[in-house]
Design an enzyme around this catalytic site. Structure first.
Site, mmCIF file in Angstrom:
data_model
loop_
_atom_site.group_PDB
_atom_site.id
_atom_site.type_symbol
_atom_site.label_atom_id
_atom_site.label_comp_id
_atom_site.label_asym_id
_atom_site.label_seq_id
_atom_site.Cartn_x
_atom_site.Cartn_y
_atom_site.Cartn_z
ATOM 1 N N ASP A 62 0.842 -1.317 -0.096
ATOM 2 C CA ASP A 62 -0.161 -0.029 0.083
ATOM 3 C C ASP A 62 0.843 1.202 -0.109
ATOM 4 O O ASP A 62 1.592 1.652 0.909
ATOM 5 C CB ASP A 62 -0.832 0.054 1.333
ATOM 6 C CG ASP A 62 -1.985 1.123 1.081
ATOM 7 O OD1 ASP A 62 -2.259 1.842 0.103
ATOM 8 O OD2 ASP A 62 -2.695 1.332 2.265
ATOM 9 N N ASP B 113 -2.728 2.663 -5.976
ATOM 10 C CA ASP B 113 -1.736 2.559 -5.000
ATOM 11 C C ASP B 113 -1.619 1.199 -4.122
ATOM 12 O O ASP B 113 -1.040 1.375 -2.865
ATOM 13 C CB ASP B 113 -1.821 3.675 -4.028
ATOM 14 C CG ASP B 113 -3.055 3.533 -3.311
ATOM 15 O OD1 ASP B 113 -4.029 3.040 -3.912
ATOM 16 O OD2 ASP B 113 -3.031 4.147 -1.962
ATOM 17 N N GLU B 114 -2.379 0.120 -4.678
ATOM 18 C CA GLU B 114 -2.320 -0.968 -3.535
ATOM 19 C C GLU B 114 -2.555 -2.163 -4.350
ATOM 20 O O GLU B 114 -3.121 -2.176 -5.544
ATOM 21 C CB GLU B 114 -3.761 -0.563 -2.897
ATOM 22 C CG GLU B 114 -3.900 -1.249 -1.629
ATOM 23 C CD GLU B 114 -5.082 -0.896 -1.085
ATOM 24 O OE1 GLU B 114 -5.954 -2.105 -0.896
ATOM 25 O OE2 GLU B 114 -5.735 0.240 -0.894
HETATM 26 MG MG LIG Z 1 -2.498 3.886 0.080
#
Ligand SMILES: [Mg+2]
Length: 362
Positions: free
Chosen positions: A11, A109-110
C-alpha cells in the site's frame, strides 16, 4: 516459517499527495490535499487523498473538499493528475512483476502479491516485501507500507498496522492477539450499516467477535456473519486474483485414426484456423508468429514456426494458408498425422488495426 501461502499487501503511503510533494518542493511540510480547490468550484469536489500533515487536521480521502477547507484553511489544494499517477503506478507494478506475476491490483496505490513462489526464489516473504519496498523507493522516491501473512485479509490489515514506510508480519500463531484489539470497523464488510448493529450487540473488537458462535453470527448478519466468523479466526481462502498474461493462443487435436491424405490435413487446418480466429478475435489479440505442431504415428513430435514482420491478419483463410506452408515443410512427402496443433504466439493487444466494427447489419 513454512506457510501454505505467502501473501504480501503493498500500500503506497498517501500516494497522490506523496507524488505531488516529490515533484513540488514547495508542498513539503505543508498540509496538502489532492482535490480541486473548493474556493474555485463553488464547494464541489472530493478529497482523493491528503498528506500526513493534512491528516493531522482530520482531513481524509472521500471527504468533501469544502469540509477539508473548513478543517484547515491553510491547506494547499492540488487538482489530481491521474495520468501521472497511473504512469507511476505502472512503474510500481513493473517492480512487482520482477518478483511475481500473481499480482492483484486493488487501486493505483494498492495490490496483493502471492509470493509463495517467486521469480527471485526468495523463500522469506518478509524479505521479498523488504526488497520491493526498497526498490520502489529507489526508483520512485516514494514510500509504501507492506503487510505479510498467509492470506489477503491478514496481509491487508498488516500493511495498515504501521504507516508510513512500515512492514508488518502476521504469523498463524499471532492471529489471535493481532485481531483481539482490532476495532470491529476494521474488519472488511463491517461498514456504516453493520457497525451500529455490532455495537448494539456489544461487539467492539475482534476479541468480542471471537466469542460469537457461527450460527448466531449467521442469524444476525447472514452471509457476512459467516465470513466474519472465519476472518476472526484468521481464515481467508480467497486467492490473489491475477490475470495470466497470455503469451500464445492455440489449439490442437489428437486423432484416433492418423490422417493420411492431404485433403484430411486441409480440413483439419481449416478447423484449427477457424478456432484460432474466433479465439484471437474474442480476446482482441493478434500475433506475429504462427506455430504448427505435428505428431506422427511413431509419436515423434515436431514444431515449426514462421515469424512475420507485421501482425498476421486474424482471418481463418490466412491462418490455414500459412499453416499449410508450415505443414508442407514438415511432411513434404508422406502424410502421417496423429496430432495437429496451430498456435499464434508473439501476441499483443489488437488495438486499432484490424478491428472489424459491425457498422451495418446485413
Ligand atoms: Mg495507500
Amino acid at each position: 516459517m513454512k506457510l501454505k501461502r505467502k501473501i504480501v499487501h503493498v500500500d503506497m503511503d498517501a500516494f497522490y499527495a506523496s507524488i505531488e510533494m516529490r515533484d513540488h518542493r514547495q508542498y513539503r511540510d505543508k498540509p496538502l490535499v489532492i482535490a480541486r480547490d473548493p474556493r474555485h468550484t463553488a464547494g464541489r469536489g472530493v478529497v482523493a487523498t491528503a498528506n500526513y500533515a493534512a491528516r493531522r487536521f482530520g482531513i481524509h480521502s472521500a471527504m468533501s473538499a469544502q469540509e477539508a477547507y473548513e478543517l484547515c484553511h491553510q491547506a494547499i489544494f492540488v487538482k489530481p493528475d491521474f495520468v501521472k499517477y497511473r504512469r507511476i503506478s505502472k512503474e510500481i507494478h513493473a517492480i512487482f512483476h520482477e518478483y511475481t506475476d500473481k499480482v492483484e491490483p486493488i487501486a493505483f496505490d494498492e495490490a496483493y502479491l502471492d509470493v509463495t513462489e517467486n521469480k527471485k526464489e526468495v523463500s522469506s516473504a518478509l524479505h521479498v516485501a523488504r526488497l520491493i519496498q526498497q526498490e520502489i523507493f529507489a526508483k520512485t522516491k516514494l514510500t509504501c507500507s507492506t503487510g505479510v501473512s498467509y492470506n489477503k485479509f491478514l496481509a491487508k490489515l498488516a500493511s495498515d498496522y504501521h504507516k508510513p514506510a512500515g512492514m508488518t508480519l502476521v504469523l498463524p500463531e499471532e492471529v489471535n492477539s493481532f485481531l483481539a484489539d482490532l476495532p470491529i470497523e476494521k474488519f472488511r464488510g463491517v461498514g456504516k450499516k453493520t457497525a451500529p448493529k455490532m455495537h448494539q450487540l456489544g461487539i467492539e473488537t475482534g476479541a468480542d467477535l471471537l466469542e460469537w458462535s457461527e450460527v448466531d453470527l449467521i442469524s444476525k448478519f447472514g452471509k457476512m456473519g459467516q465470513i466474519l466468523y472465519q476472518r476472526v479466526r484468521g481464515i481467508d481462502e480467497r486467492p490473489v486474483e491475477w490475470k495470466r498474461k497470455r503469451k500464445s493462443i492455440g489449439f490442437e487435436r489428437t486423432l484416433n485414426q492418423p490422417l493420411k491424405s492431404s485433403v484430411e490435413v486441409d480440413d483439419m487446418l481449416d478447423f484449427l484456423a477457424e478456432k484460432l480466429t474466433e479465439a484471437v478475435q474474442q480476446k482482441q489479440k493478434h500475433g506475429k508468429t504462427l506455430v504448427l505442431k505435428l505428431r506422427n504415428s511413431q509419436f515423434e513430435t515436431v514444431t515449426k514456426r514462421m515469424t512475420f514482420d507485421d501482425y498476421l491478419t486474424n482471418d481463418k483463410k490466412n491462418f490455414a494458408f500459412w499453416g499449410r506452408q508450415l505443414f508442407d515443410q514438415m511432411q513434404p512427402n508422406e502424410v502421417d498425422v496423429r496430432l495437429l496443433g496451430m498456435t499464434l504466439t508473439n501476441i499483443d493487444e489488437l488495438r486499432f488495426e484490424n478491428i472489424k466494427l459491425p457498422l451495418w447489419k446485413e
